[in-house]
Scaffold this active site. Structure first.
Site, short mmCIF file in Angstrom:
data_model
loop_
_atom_site.label_atom_id
_atom_site.label_comp_id
_atom_site.label_asym_id
_atom_site.label_seq_id
_atom_site.Cartn_x
_atom_site.Cartn_y
_atom_site.Cartn_z
N ARG A 164 0.97 -1.18 -0.07
CA ARG A 164 -0.05 -0.09 0.24
C ARG A 164 0.99 1.19 0.06
O ARG A 164 1.67 1.27 0.81
CB ARG A 164 -0.83 -0.04 1.27
N HIS A 209 -7.42 0.74 -6.24
CA HIS A 209 -7.72 -0.26 -5.28
C HIS A 209 -8.26 -1.41 -5.85
O HIS A 209 -9.28 -1.72 -5.37
CB HIS A 209 -8.25 0.77 -4.24
N GLN A 218 -10.07 -4.12 -3.40
CA GLN A 218 -11.40 -3.63 -2.78
C GLN A 218 -12.52 -4.15 -3.89
O GLN A 218 -13.38 -4.44 -3.60
CB GLN A 218 -11.55 -2.11 -2.58
N ASP A 227 -17.40 7.24 -1.84
CA ASP A 227 -15.94 7.03 -1.09
C ASP A 227 -15.84 8.45 -0.42
O ASP A 227 -16.51 9.40 -0.66
CB ASP A 227 -14.70 6.79 -1.92
N CYS A 268 -16.32 1.53 0.43
CA CYS A 268 -15.18 0.80 0.87
C CYS A 268 -14.70 0.87 2.23
O CYS A 268 -13.93 -0.04 2.92
CB CYS A 268 -14.03 1.14 0.00
N ARG A 291 -13.37 -8.71 2.01
CA ARG A 291 -11.78 -8.31 1.54
C ARG A 291 -11.20 -9.64 2.17
O ARG A 291 -10.26 -10.33 1.40
CB ARG A 291 -11.56 -7.26 2.36
N1 NVA Z 1 -9.90 6.66 -1.59
C1 NVA Z 1 -9.34 5.92 -0.22
C2 NVA Z 1 -9.71 4.70 -0.10
C3 NVA Z 1 -9.26 4.15 1.17
C4 NVA Z 1 -9.68 2.66 1.51
C5 NVA Z 1 -8.06 6.66 -0.20
O1 NVA Z 1 -7.43 6.53 -0.91
O2 NVA Z 1 -7.77 6.97 1.02
N1 CP Z 2 -11.16 -0.20 2.55
C1 CP Z 2 -9.88 -0.30 2.91
O1 CP Z 2 -8.96 -0.45 2.10
O2 CP Z 2 -9.72 -0.07 4.40
P1 CP Z 2 -8.47 -0.08 5.08
O3 CP Z 2 -7.92 1.62 4.57
O4 CP Z 2 -8.92 0.01 6.54
O5 CP Z 2 -7.54 -0.86 4.75
#
Ligand code: NVA
Ligand code: CP
Length: 304
Positions: A104, A131, A134, A219, A259, A288
Site C-alpha cells: 500500500r 484499489h 477492494q 468514497d 469501501c 476483503r
Molecule cells: N480513496 C480512499 C480509499 C481508502 C480505502 C483513500 O485512498 O484514502
Molecule cells: N477499504 C480499505 O482498504 O480499508 P483500510 O484502509 O482500512 O485498509
C-alpha cells in the site's frame, strides 16, 4: 515465464476474475463451516504499508493465518524503506525471502517498480491511482446479494479517485454500465474513461447517475494524502451526499456500498450507512478476507 502480479484489475482476464470470485465465495463457506486446509503452510506474505489501514491489514494477515501461512508487517518507520533504500533494492531483497508481497503506497509507479524487480507476485493493496483488492470484495458482495454484475448499472457518486478508477476497470472487464457523478475538476483519469467507451458516463448530477442503478457507491471526499484539501473538498462536494433521498431515485432494490472508512454526514448519511436493508458495507468489508485469500491462491498457483 513472466510473473503474474495484481497491480490493477486489468492484470486479470474476465474468466480469471470470475474464477477468483467463485473461489472467494467457496472459501467464505469453508471458513464458516470450519473446514480450511493449511494450503499456505510455509508461505510468507510480506506486507508493506506506507499508508494507514484497518481492513487491508487485518484481512491479509488473518487470511494468511487461517490458511497456515504467515504475514510480516513492514512500515517505512521501522524498515530501511523509510530511510531511502531504493524500491528496486528493497524488491530484490524482500522477494528473495517471502513468497508473495502486498504493498500500500502513494504513486502507482512505486508498485510498478517494485514488481519489475520482484521474484514473487506483488499485490496492489491501494495506490493513489487504484484499489483493485477492494473491487474483488465489492464484486463478490454484489454477486452474493444480487447475482452477476454483468449488464447491470452501477452509480459512482463523488471523487474520481483510486476507487473510481478501479470501478472503471471493473466495468471494462465485467461489462457493466458505470454512471459517474463528480464535481467539475474531480473527474477520473481521462484516458481510462476513453478506454471504457460507452460503458462509462460522467455527469454532474448524482440524481441522473443513480437513475436505473442497481448499486450506488461512494468514497470519502479527501483520500489518504489529501487531508489538507478536506475543507475545500467539503465545499466542492456539496450536494454529492448519498442518502435515502438519492437512493430512492435508483432502481428498485438497489444496494449501497462504501469501501470504508466512511465519514458519516459527509459523503454518506449515517441513516443510510446503518440501514441494513440497503447498505451492505459490513459484508463488503468482510469479503476483503475471502476475496484476497482467493486472489493469493490464484497468484501462488499461477506462478509455480
Ligand atoms: N480513496 C480512499 C480509499 C481508502 C480505502 C483513500 O485512498 O484514502
Ligand atoms: N477499504 C480499505 O482498504 O480499508 P483500510 O484502509 O482500512 O485498509
Amino acid at each position: 515465464m513472466a510473473i503474474r502480479h495484481f497491480l490493477t484489475l486489468r492484470d486479470l482476464n474476465t474468466d480469471e476474475f470470475n474464477q477468483i470470485i467463485k473461489l472467494a465465495i467457496e472459501m467464505k463457506a469453508a471458513h464458516r463451516e470450519g473446514r480450511q486446509d493449511p494450503i499456505f503452510s510455509g508461505k510468507v506474505l510480506g506486507m508493506i504499508f506506507e499508508k494507514s489501514s484497518t481492513r487491508t491489514r487485518v484481512s491479509f494477515e488473518a487470511g494468511m493465518a487461517q490458511l497456515g501461512g504467515d504475514a510480516l508487517f513492514l512500515s517505512p518507520n521501522d524498515s530501511q524503506l523509510g530511510r531511502g533504500e531504493p524500491i528496486e533494492d528493497s524488491a530484490r531483497v524482500i522477494s528473495r525471502m517471502v513468497d508473495i508481497v502486498m504493498i500500500r503506497t502513494f504513486g502507482h509507479d512505486i508498485i510498478e517498480r517494485f514488481a519489475q524487480y520482484s521474484k514473487v507476485p506483488v499485490i496492489n493493496a491501494l495506490t493513489d491511482q487504484y484499489h483493485p483488492c477492494q473491487l474483488l470484495a465489492d464484486v463478490q458482495t454484489f454477486t452474493e446479494h444480487r447475482g452477476s454484475i454483468q449488464g447491470k448499472t452501477v452509480a459512482w457518486i463523488g471523487d474520481g479517485n483510486n476507487m473510481c478508477h478501479s470501478w472503471i476497470n471493473a466495468a471494462i472487464l465485467l461489462d457493466f454500465k458505470l454512471n459517474i457523478a463528480c464535481p467539475e475538476g474531480y473527474e477520473p483519469d481521462a484516458q481510462l474513461v476513453t478506454e471504457a467507451g460507452d460503458r462509462v458516463t460522467i455527469t454532474r448530477s448524482p440524481t441522473e447517475a443513480v437513475s436505473g442503478a442497481h448499486l450506488v457507491t461512494t468514497d470519502v471526499y479527501a483520500s489518504m494524502g489529501q487531508e489538507t484539501e478536506q475543507e475545500v473538498r467539503m465545499a466542492h462536494f456539496s450536494g454529492f451526499q448519498v442518502n435515502h433521498a438519492l437512493m430512492s431515485k435508483a432502481a428498485d432494490k438497489a444496494i449501497f456500498m462504501h469501501c470504508l472508512p466512511a465519514h458519516r454526514e459527509e459523503e454518506v448519511s449515517a441513516a443510510l450507512l446503518e440501514d441494513e436493508n440497503i447498505s451492505v458495507v459490513w459484508d463488503e468489508a468482510e469479503n476483503r478476507l475471502h476475496a484476497q485469500k482467493a486472489l493469493m491462491v490464484f497468484l501462488l498457483s499461477a506462478n509455480v
